[in-house]
Design a protein around this motif. Structure first.
Motif, PDB file in Angstrom:
ATOM      1  N   HIS A  77      45.447  63.361  29.274  1.00 43.51           N
ATOM      2  CA  HIS A  77      46.067  64.481  30.163  1.00 43.51           C
ATOM      3  C   HIS A  77      46.815  65.311  29.227  1.00 43.51           C
ATOM      4  O   HIS A  77      47.736  65.120  28.631  1.00 43.51           O
ATOM      5  CB  HIS A  77      47.192  63.737  31.137  1.00 43.51           C
ATOM      6  CG  HIS A  77      48.186  64.861  31.699  1.00 43.51           C
ATOM      7  ND1 HIS A  77      48.419  64.404  33.191  1.00 43.51           N
ATOM      8  CD2 HIS A  77      48.462  65.928  31.604  1.00 43.51           C
ATOM      9  CE1 HIS A  77      49.030  65.455  33.560  1.00 43.51           C
ATOM     10  NE2 HIS A  77      49.411  66.252  32.853  1.00 43.51           N
ATOM     11  N   HIS A  79      47.479  70.071  28.096  1.00 40.65           N
ATOM     12  CA  HIS A  79      47.385  71.310  28.481  1.00 40.65           C
ATOM     13  C   HIS A  79      47.206  71.963  26.994  1.00 40.65           C
ATOM     14  O   HIS A  79      48.466  72.728  26.801  1.00 40.65           O
ATOM     15  CB  HIS A  79      48.429  71.773  29.237  1.00 40.65           C
ATOM     16  CG  HIS A  79      48.779  70.897  30.374  1.00 40.65           C
ATOM     17  ND1 HIS A  79      48.843  71.518  31.641  1.00 40.65           N
ATOM     18  CD2 HIS A  79      49.385  69.731  30.457  1.00 40.65           C
ATOM     19  CE1 HIS A  79      49.170  70.658  32.617  1.00 40.65           C
ATOM     20  NE2 HIS A  79      49.422  69.638  31.966  1.00 40.65           N
ATOM     21  N   LYS A 146      43.481  70.773  30.517  1.00 38.62           N
ATOM     22  CA  LYS A 146      43.427  71.489  31.625  1.00 38.62           C
ATOM     23  C   LYS A 146      43.563  72.946  31.179  1.00 38.62           C
ATOM     24  O   LYS A 146      44.196  73.370  30.264  1.00 38.62           O
ATOM     25  CB  LYS A 146      44.724  71.026  32.434  1.00 38.62           C
ATOM     26  CG  LYS A 146      44.581  69.568  32.673  1.00 38.62           C
ATOM     27  CD  LYS A 146      45.902  69.165  33.160  1.00 38.62           C
ATOM     28  CE  LYS A 146      45.874  67.822  33.116  1.00 38.62           C
ATOM     29  NZ  LYS A 146      45.015  66.825  33.823  1.00 38.62           N
ATOM     30  N   HIS A 242      48.725  65.868  39.336  1.00 41.11           N
ATOM     31  CA  HIS A 242      50.090  65.791  39.216  1.00 41.11           C
ATOM     32  C   HIS A 242      50.758  65.319  40.363  1.00 41.11           C
ATOM     33  O   HIS A 242      51.008  66.233  41.436  1.00 41.11           O
ATOM     34  CB  HIS A 242      50.491  67.181  38.586  1.00 41.11           C
ATOM     35  CG  HIS A 242      50.189  67.701  37.348  1.00 41.11           C
ATOM     36  ND1 HIS A 242      48.820  67.970  36.905  1.00 41.11           N
ATOM     37  CD2 HIS A 242      50.857  67.708  36.167  1.00 41.11           C
ATOM     38  CE1 HIS A 242      48.822  68.419  35.644  1.00 41.11           C
ATOM     39  NE2 HIS A 242      50.136  68.084  34.915  1.00 41.11           N
ATOM     40  N   HIS A 265      51.658  61.430  36.250  1.00 43.49           N
ATOM     41  CA  HIS A 265      53.132  61.362  36.337  1.00 43.49           C
ATOM     42  C   HIS A 265      53.630  60.162  37.143  1.00 43.49           C
ATOM     43  O   HIS A 265      54.254  59.209  36.556  1.00 43.49           O
ATOM     44  CB  HIS A 265      53.777  62.637  36.893  1.00 43.49           C
ATOM     45  CG  HIS A 265      53.673  63.808  35.836  1.00 43.49           C
ATOM     46  ND1 HIS A 265      54.445  63.693  34.840  1.00 43.49           N
ATOM     47  CD2 HIS A 265      52.853  64.974  35.731  1.00 43.49           C
ATOM     48  CE1 HIS A 265      54.332  64.803  34.235  1.00 43.49           C
ATOM     49  NE2 HIS A 265      53.396  65.567  34.711  1.00 43.49           N
ATOM     50  N   ASP A 317      50.638  64.303  27.903  1.00 41.19           N
ATOM     51  CA  ASP A 317      50.933  65.601  28.686  1.00 41.19           C
ATOM     52  C   ASP A 317      51.048  66.701  27.637  1.00 41.19           C
ATOM     53  O   ASP A 317      52.003  67.601  28.051  1.00 41.19           O
ATOM     54  CB  ASP A 317      52.145  65.487  29.599  1.00 41.19           C
ATOM     55  CG  ASP A 317      52.300  66.470  30.457  1.00 41.19           C
ATOM     56  OD1 ASP A 317      51.493  67.314  30.740  1.00 41.19           O
ATOM     57  OD2 ASP A 317      53.389  66.297  31.244  1.00 41.19           O
TER      58      ASP A 317
HETATM   59 ZN   LIG Z   1      50.400  67.817  32.713  1.00 41.82          ZN
END
Ligand SMILES: [Zn+2]
Length: 408
Positions: A77, A79, A146, A242, A265, A317
């Motif tokens: 996960h 970004h 992502k 999410h 999450h 994340d």
């Molecule tokens: Zn995220």
């Protein structure tokens, strides 16, 4: 092209059944203390006790020098493609502003969207390559990546193309058009969801393996998240979500209903949601870095999830707002201190289980014959040190597809 890896204090193979690990299996790392690994043409050929591995004269030998040799971390996960950063908002939060207040004032994801729209694809790739080096310094060899900072057709495609250029770590692309409602659609959420489904998804799907939605009552509530994810599934994408980060809004229950690959999450998920995920075989992706960086105390209920038989994943994340860390060892530290996961459990959760959550369980995540030779020599003698020391970058050398891609 033949390699032999020898001389590790621990060869952490993570060998085991060909499925994600649950319950007590999470603590079984299948460590060889005098092990060796043979690699041919980027693939693992054989792993076993040193005495049982014959090494030909024409094989290049890598001596780990009494250090831990382990499968590379798989960060399920992240970004990683965005322009600028949000150090200014970080300062404001230190002065007492909340993440939601900053977002309501036009900051947060929308401020990164404005900067990312203004950046060209090459500039985004060059920014991401700096972060890729950070991943390598921490022993990560595969990331899920992502989109979601473009939120227009052209800008989302630009992000997905940039993700496709990430190297040398492997990047698995996820389309996150429903990350936030962009400025030009403010107050018109339904219209934006129609736009994501009707206009963005058909163009984005060929560039992505998964689709994700930021499912929160005040962003994309369950009904709209369901529409986006069902449309993504019809286009052949796997599903990630999410879910239940800021409140218990039914996100995890939706992930269970749809049989998503992951629900991520879960800080606010209750026992009914955990039971539903268990019944549906959805993997929870726990992101304690986002809890820590937002200054919250509410970590997800990892122990209850493990007790319920969930194949837990932990991930960074990595993003410019809520979790600006590429460090899986930092996540292992938080998993131990805040979620009471043992180092072995969080190592399984960040390697083999993460690989399965990306549909790559047969390719990466453990050191077993036939898999890609993605491994890391860490500058420690005991795998528990990876979770125990924090604020250090333990990787000494990272090999991807059997090739040395980074070393100290
Ligand atoms: Zn995220």
């Amino acid at each position: 092209m033949k390699l032999a890896v020898v001389g590790g204090s621990e060869l952490v193979t993570l060998a085991g059944p060909a499925r994600p690990r649950t319950g007590a299996e999470l603590r079984e790392l299948a460590i060889l203390r005098d092990g060796a690994m043979l690699i041919r043409d980027g693939r693992i050929e054989k792993v076993g006790p040193r005495a049982e591995i014959a090494i030909d004269l024409d094989t290049e030998i890598i001596d780990a020098g009494g250090r831990v040799v382990m499968a590379g971390f798989v960060d399920a996960h992240t970004h990683p493609v965005f322009a600028g950063n949000r150090a200014d908002e970080f300062e404001k939060r230190a002065e007492g502003a909340t993440y939601q207040e900053i977002a309501a004032a036009g900051g947060g994801i929308r401020s990164t969207v404005r900067k990312t729209r203004a950046a060209g694809e090459d500039a985004l790739v060059s920014a991401a390559s700096r972060y890729v080096t950070w991943f390598l310094r921490n022993g990560t060899t595969t990331i899920e990546a992502k989109s979601g900072y473009g939120l227009s057709i052209d800008d989302e495609l630009k992000l997905l193309r940039a993700i496709g250029r990430i190297a040398p770590v492997h990047a698995v692309p996820t389309f996150l058009g429903a990350h936030e409602i962009p400025d030009e659609f403010r107050g018109r959420r339904e219209a934006y969801v129609d736009f994501v489904i009707g206009e963005m998804l058909p163009r984005a799907a060929p560039l992505a393996k998964f689709c994700d939605v930021f499912c929160e009552p005040r962003v994309f509530p369950v009904a709209e998240a369901r529409r986006v994810l069902q449309a993504a599934r019809e286009r052949g994408l796997g599903l990630r979500m999410h879910a239940d980060q800021l409140e218990n809004g039914g996100g995890a229950l939706l992930a269970a209903e749809l049989g998503a690959a992951t629900a991520d999450h879960l800080e606010h998920s209750d026992s009914a949601a955990i039971a539903a995920l268990a019944r549906a075989g959805v993997q929870p992706v726990l992101l304690p870095g986002a809890v820590y960086a937002l200054g919250s105390k509410r970590y997800p209920e990892a122990r209850a999830m493990i007790a319920a038989g969930l194949a837990v994943v932990v991930a960074t994340d990595f993003n410019p707002g809520s979790s600006p860390t590429p460090s899986m060892p930092m996540i292992l530290s938080l998993a131990a201190t805040q979620m009471k996961m043992t180092p072995a459990e969080s190592i399984s959760a960040s390697t083999i289980n993460a690989a399965y959550s990306l549909g790559l369980g047969n390719e990466i995540g453990s050191l077993e014959a036939g898999k890609r030779a993605d491994f890391v020599i860490h500058d420690c003698a005991d795998h528990r040190e990876l979770a125990y020391f924090f604020g250090v970058e333990p990787a000494r050398a990272c090999y991807i597809d059997g090739q040395l891609r980074w070393s100290r």
